[in-house]
Design a protein around this motif. Structure first.
Motif, mmCIF file in Angstrom:
data_model
loop_
_atom_site.group_PDB
_atom_site.id
_atom_site.type_symbol
_atom_site.label_atom_id
_atom_site.label_comp_id
_atom_site.label_asym_id
_atom_site.label_seq_id
_atom_site.Cartn_x
_atom_site.Cartn_y
_atom_site.Cartn_z
ATOM 1 N N THR A 2 -10.478 -37.652 21.201
ATOM 2 C CA THR A 2 -11.754 -38.232 21.544
ATOM 3 C C THR A 2 -12.469 -38.751 20.313
ATOM 4 N N GLN A 3 -13.379 -39.707 20.553
ATOM 5 C CA GLN A 3 -14.172 -40.243 19.456
ATOM 6 C C GLN A 3 -15.048 -39.171 18.846
ATOM 7 N N ASP A 4 -15.517 -38.193 19.679
ATOM 8 C CA ASP A 4 -16.370 -37.127 19.168
ATOM 9 C C ASP A 4 -15.703 -36.364 18.044
ATOM 10 N N VAL A 5 -14.401 -36.064 18.206
ATOM 11 C CA VAL A 5 -13.685 -35.310 17.183
ATOM 12 C C VAL A 5 -13.632 -36.100 15.887
ATOM 13 N N HIS A 209 -14.027 -19.172 19.185
ATOM 14 C CA HIS A 209 -12.936 -19.874 18.515
ATOM 15 C C HIS A 209 -12.281 -20.889 19.441
ATOM 16 N N SER A 210 -12.036 -20.506 20.667
ATOM 17 C CA SER A 210 -11.338 -21.390 21.607
ATOM 18 C C SER A 210 -12.212 -22.529 22.092
ATOM 19 N N GLY A 211 -13.525 -22.341 22.039
ATOM 20 C CA GLY A 211 -14.441 -23.363 22.543
ATOM 21 C C GLY A 211 -14.530 -23.390 24.055
ATOM 22 N N SER A 212 -13.874 -22.423 24.721
ATOM 23 C CA SER A 212 -13.829 -22.449 26.179
ATOM 24 C C SER A 212 -14.206 -21.110 26.814
ATOM 25 N N THR A 234 -17.130 -23.066 16.328
ATOM 26 C CA THR A 234 -15.904 -23.077 17.118
ATOM 27 C C THR A 234 -14.730 -23.668 16.351
ATOM 28 N N GLY A 235 -13.539 -23.242 16.727
ATOM 29 C CA GLY A 235 -12.333 -23.805 16.144
ATOM 30 C C GLY A 235 -11.860 -25.046 16.871
ATOM 31 N N ARG A 236 -12.518 -25.400 17.975
ATOM 32 C CA ARG A 236 -12.129 -26.565 18.758
ATOM 33 C C ARG A 236 -13.317 -27.507 18.886
ATOM 34 N N PRO A 237 -13.403 -28.513 18.025
ATOM 35 C CA PRO A 237 -14.531 -29.442 18.083
ATOM 36 C C PRO A 237 -14.558 -30.287 19.338
ATOM 37 N N ASP A 238 -13.484 -30.246 20.137
ATOM 38 C CA ASP A 238 -13.469 -30.953 21.413
ATOM 39 C C ASP A 238 -13.577 -29.982 22.582
ATOM 40 N N GLY A 239 -13.900 -28.714 22.310
ATOM 41 C CA GLY A 239 -13.979 -27.700 23.349
ATOM 42 C C GLY A 239 -15.200 -27.879 24.237
ATOM 43 N N ALA A 240 -15.174 -27.207 25.388
ATOM 44 C CA ALA A 240 -16.249 -27.342 26.371
ATOM 45 C C ALA A 240 -17.604 -26.902 25.817
ATOM 46 N N VAL A 241 -17.610 -25.950 24.883
ATOM 47 C CA VAL A 241 -18.879 -25.446 24.358
ATOM 48 C C VAL A 241 -19.672 -26.535 23.642
ATOM 49 N N THR A 242 -18.996 -27.531 23.096
ATOM 50 C CA THR A 242 -19.687 -28.530 22.279
ATOM 51 C C THR A 242 -20.554 -29.480 23.093
ATOM 52 N N GLN A 243 -20.325 -29.558 24.415
ATOM 53 C CA GLN A 243 -21.151 -30.465 25.214
ATOM 54 C C GLN A 243 -22.585 -29.963 25.334
ATOM 55 N N TYR A 244 -22.814 -28.705 25.002
ATOM 56 C CA TYR A 244 -24.169 -28.147 25.035
ATOM 57 C C TYR A 244 -24.679 -27.814 23.632
ATOM 58 N N ALA A 245 -24.044 -28.354 22.621
ATOM 59 C CA ALA A 245 -24.416 -28.038 21.234
ATOM 60 C C ALA A 245 -25.056 -29.238 20.555
ATOM 61 N N ASP A 246 -26.228 -29.013 19.975
ATOM 62 C CA ASP A 246 -26.856 -30.053 19.158
ATOM 63 C C ASP A 246 -26.137 -30.190 17.827
ATOM 64 N N HIS A 247 -25.609 -29.076 17.328
ATOM 65 C CA HIS A 247 -24.916 -29.069 16.036
ATOM 66 C C HIS A 247 -23.609 -28.300 16.190
ATOM 67 N N ILE A 248 -22.527 -28.855 15.641
ATOM 68 C CA ILE A 248 -21.202 -28.254 15.768
ATOM 69 C C ILE A 248 -20.671 -27.899 14.385
ATOM 70 N N LEU A 249 -20.325 -26.640 14.192
ATOM 71 C CA LEU A 249 -19.753 -26.153 12.939
ATOM 72 C C LEU A 249 -18.317 -25.725 13.223
#
Length: 306
Positions: A2-5, A209-212, A234-249
């Motif tokens: 994905t472009q997000d990654v 870690h899994s993002g899910s 998270t270890g998965r920058p394309d994981g489901a958790v990132t859709q609700y994150a303003d900032h991703i580490l």
């Protein structure tokens, strides 16, 4: 991919030396699990033999990995390079570092019959590699934004279960000691109940870690929808958790094996990110943090003297 990654990890500026070889190795290890199978073969091949792959044309690497030239080029771009030529130059640099001893080769799995001295050496190497990969791939712009939000937060909630729950506790006790109001939640029901009370000016952090992990994603979603600033570690920058994150580490991990589950290496990288957040907040709030930290030390010392 994905472009997000690609946005999270950035793209090369076009100059051959714009991405350090160490960052290339970190990106391969971090991004490979979320690539297509054909792109994974390309990424894992260049990570395993950077010197050999640096000598190959795009056609040669495609034939070696059983993929197409287009797949090789797409993999190079996902890894942050404008084209395959730039990736080859980075591979040559990584190979040179490995030959000079400044960049170790891929880790070796721990065997059941390994002597304890070998276990120590292999674990130490894996921990070092995990920390180096996390540092190389960590987006300092996102980190700075998360620090800013934490430094001005009315309240901080941190969500994590299992090994990530231990990291959540570590972060909250650090923040408490410099005067912030922080709570760690490993019970999913309590996490959601507390998330409902958050609002603008509060911060919610999800560690997975899994993002899910659903028990972590759900309270972050609730906090996000109630206006809190949200952060995903998270270890998965394309994981489901990132859709609700303003900032991703993004964290990295050593290669999982039978005797070294993902929870071990992911905890190491998560703790590095947590320490970076803590130090950043302590710097931003030094006038408040320094006396609060001193007071906590004094209180503990007094308790031990009793």
């Amino acid at each position: 991919m994905t472009q997000d990654v690609k946005e999270i990890f950035g793209s090369a500026s076009g100059s051959p030396g714009s991405t350090p070889p160490a960052a290339l190795a970190a990106k391969v290890r971090t991004l490979a699990p979320s690539m297509t199978r054909s792109m994974q073969r390309v990424a894992e091949t260049v990570a395993a033999d950077p010197a050999g792959c640096a000598a190959l044309t795009v056609t040669g690497l495609a034939e070696l990995t059983g993929t197409s030239e287009a797949t090789v080029v797409r993999t190079a771009r996902v890894l942050g390079y404008p084209g395959y030529r730039d990736l080859r130059l980075a591979l040559a640099g990584l190979a040179a570092q490995q030959q000079s001893g400044r960049a170790p080769a891929l880790t070796t799995d721990i065997a059941v019959d390994d002597p304890i001295a070998d276990v120590v050496a292999k674990l130490a190497y894996d921990e070092q590699q995990t920390l180096a990969d996390t540092a190389a791939g960590l987006d300092t712009v996102q980190l700075g934004a998360a620090v800013t939000a934490l430094a001005g937060a009315r309240r901080v909630d941190v969500y994590g279960v299992g090994a990530s729950g231990l990291v959540a506790q570590d972060l909250t006790q650090k923040l408490l000691r410099i005067g912030l109001i922080a709570h760690a939640h490993s019970d999913p029901h309590l996490a959601v109940t507390n998330a409902v009370q958050l609002k603008a000016g509060d911060v919610a952090i999800a560690i997975t870690h899994s993002g899910s992990t659903g028990d972590v994603i759900e309270p972050l979603r609730v906090a996000f929808e109630h206006g809190a600033t949200t952060v995903a570690i998270t270890g998965r920058p394309d994981g489901a958790v990132t859709q609700y994150a303003d900032h991703i580490l993004t964290t990295s991990t050593a290669r999982e094996s039978e005797l070294r589950p993902a929870a071990m290496s992911s905890r190491t990288s998560q703790l590095l990110v947590v320490d970076c957040l803590f130090i950043g907040v302590a710097q931003r709030t030094y006038e408040q943090a320094a006396p609060a930290l001193s007071a906590s030390y004094e209180a503990l010392a007094h308790r031990h003297r009793r």
